[in-house]
Design a protein around this motif. Structure first.
Motif, PDB file in Angstrom:
ATOM      1  N   ALA A   1       8.960 -34.665  26.260  1.00  0.00           N
ATOM      2  CA  ALA A   1      10.331 -34.954  25.841  1.00  0.00           C
ATOM      3  C   ALA A   1      11.219 -33.739  26.055  1.00  0.00           C
ATOM      4  O   ALA A   1      12.366 -33.856  26.526  1.00  0.00           O
ATOM      5  N   TRP A   2      10.685 -32.559  25.717  1.00  0.00           N
ATOM      6  CA  TRP A   2      11.463 -31.342  25.945  1.00  0.00           C
ATOM      7  C   TRP A   2      11.647 -31.065  27.439  1.00  0.00           C
ATOM      8  O   TRP A   2      12.665 -30.501  27.843  1.00  0.00           O
ATOM      9  N   LYS A   3      10.698 -31.443  28.244  1.00  0.00           N
ATOM     10  CA  LYS A   3      10.858 -31.257  29.696  1.00  0.00           C
ATOM     11  C   LYS A   3      12.053 -32.066  30.202  1.00  0.00           C
ATOM     12  O   LYS A   3      12.821 -31.597  31.050  1.00  0.00           O
ATOM     13  N   LEU A   4      12.213 -33.280  29.669  1.00  0.00           N
ATOM     14  CA  LEU A   4      13.370 -34.097  30.039  1.00  0.00           C
ATOM     15  C   LEU A   4      14.664 -33.508  29.490  1.00  0.00           C
ATOM     16  O   LEU A   4      15.709 -33.535  30.154  1.00  0.00           O
TER      17      LEU A   4
ATOM     18  N   LYS B   1      17.317 -30.289  34.828  1.00  0.00           N
ATOM     19  CA  LYS B   1      18.653 -30.060  35.367  1.00  0.00           C
ATOM     20  C   LYS B   1      19.573 -31.248  35.116  1.00  0.00           C
ATOM     21  O   LYS B   1      20.791 -31.095  34.984  1.00  0.00           O
ATOM     22  N   GLU B   2      18.999 -32.443  35.041  1.00  0.00           N
ATOM     23  CA  GLU B   2      19.788 -33.633  34.754  1.00  0.00           C
ATOM     24  C   GLU B   2      19.630 -34.062  33.285  1.00  0.00           C
ATOM     25  O   GLU B   2      19.955 -35.187  32.917  1.00  0.00           O
TER      26      GLU B   2
ATOM     27  N   LEU C   1      16.336 -24.831  33.044  1.00  0.00           N
ATOM     28  CA  LEU C   1      15.641 -24.400  31.836  1.00  0.00           C
ATOM     29  C   LEU C   1      14.193 -24.886  31.801  1.00  0.00           C
ATOM     30  O   LEU C   1      13.330 -24.248  31.225  1.00  0.00           O
ATOM     31  N   SER C   2      13.935 -26.022  32.442  1.00  0.00           N
ATOM     32  CA  SER C   2      12.585 -26.592  32.387  1.00  0.00           C
ATOM     33  C   SER C   2      11.590 -25.823  33.246  1.00  0.00           C
ATOM     34  O   SER C   2      10.377 -26.003  33.088  1.00  0.00           O
ATOM     35  N   ILE C   3      12.050 -24.990  34.139  1.00  0.00           N
ATOM     36  CA  ILE C   3      11.150 -24.176  34.962  1.00  0.00           C
ATOM     37  C   ILE C   3      11.522 -22.701  34.821  1.00  0.00           C
ATOM     38  O   ILE C   3      11.680 -21.990  35.813  1.00  0.00           O
TER      39      ILE C   3
END
Length: 319
Positions: free
Chosen positions: A148-151, A155-156, A186-188
């Motif tokens: 969920a945090w990855k989503l 970037k979108e 932020l996810s990477i």
């Protein structure tokens, strides 16, 4: 009162017949035997399954891998430990310890006001709401929370959308352009890894601090005010020192859990390894079990030193 009268009144029960009755009488006369039998299964599980397997793994760290055949050389050596000081392995250790320390400090800063409000101001139903709000995330699936945090951090994702609505996209882009902690999104990035660690382990910091603050007698803070201390002086001279064992107790959880986690860095963050990922990779894909075992020693030693320091600070009293 005679023995017959005592027996008739129920003060002393007569011996019960049968095997179960005899066992019950024996346990009543020997309570330590009953406690021993209760603890034996747990001690066997801990001693054989957990400590035994951990010892077997650590024993592998004193072996080495043959560079030509790739097979394990079962001769006692410290060669594998020397490999930990290679730049690529040392970088993994420093990266993990730095992240664990940053998550621990940030958790303490964020958790303290929440714990203080819950300990001093939440009463009755609001206290139940507080515990529910803190414990509810722990009931959700670990992987569900991480994905969920990855989503959210993508970037979108919704976080980027919020920055766009506030016309602060430039601020996010500036942060992501920073070396080391930045990235394409932020996810990477290490920032995303840090945020997810902070969210997942936060309850383990809030609850010990809240328990420690509740133990601070209110008459001490009242006496401090009566003696002319400002609220800030009361906080630093009275409340914070007495709540410090709770902070240290919470840091044991946040620091150790971050130190050994490999799922969050695997899903969110860069491709750079943390200790947990290094252990998983060397034990599985690379087949270098001695080096994987040597990596497991690192967090054990770090946490051993950390727990020793925490015990000296009275942190175990707040657990």
């Amino acid at each position: 009162m005679s023995a017959v009268a005592a027996t008739a009144s129920g003060a002393i029960l007569p011996n019960r017949r049968g095997l179960l009755g005899a066992l019950s009488d024996a346990f009543w006369r020997q309570p330590k035997l009953f406690v021993f039998l209760l603890l034996t299964p747990a001690l066997l599980w801990l001693g054989i399954v957990y400590i035994g397997s951990l010892f077997a793994l650590l024993l592998q760290s004193f072996f080495s891998i043959d560079e030509f055949s790739g097979l394990i050389n079962y001769e006692f050596t410290l060669k594998t430990y020397a490999e930990l000081f290679r730049p690529q392995n040392l970088d993994v250790i420093l990266r993990t310890v730095t992240m664990a320390a940053a998550v621990t400090v940030a958790s303490a800063i964020v958790a303290f006001p929440i714990a203080y409000m819950a300990a001093r101001y939440a009463k009755g139903g609001w206290k139940a709401v507080f515990y529910l709000g803190i414990m509810l995330p722990l009931w959700a699936s670990y992987l569900v929370k991480v994905y969920a945090w990855k989503l959210i951090l993508a970037k979108e994702g919704i976080l980027n959308w919020v920055f766009e609505q506030l016309h602060l996209t430039w601020l996010l882009d500036a942060w992501l352009s920073l070396p080391v902690i930045g990235g394409n999104s932020l996810s990477i990035s290490y920032t995303g890894t840090f945020l997810v660690f902070l969210y997942v382990w936060m309850p383990y910091m809030i609850l010990p601090i809240q328990a420690a603050i509740e133990r601070v007698p209110t008459n001490l803070t009242d006496a401090s005010a009566d003696l002319g201390a400002t609220p800030m002086q009361t906080f630093w001279k009275v409340i914070f020192p007495l709540a410090l064992p709770g902070i240290v107790a919470g840091s044991i959880f946040t620091f150790s859990l971050t130190l050994g986690d490999y799922i969050i860095p695997q899903i969110i963050g860069t491709s750079a390894f943390f200790i947990g990922q290094a252990v998983y990779s060397h034990q599985g894909t690379a087949g270098n079990i001695p080096l994987a075992a040597a990596f497991t020693v690192v967090p054990i030693v770090i946490m051993g030193i950390y727990l020793w320091l925490a015990r000296r600070m009275g942190a175990f009293d707040a657990l």
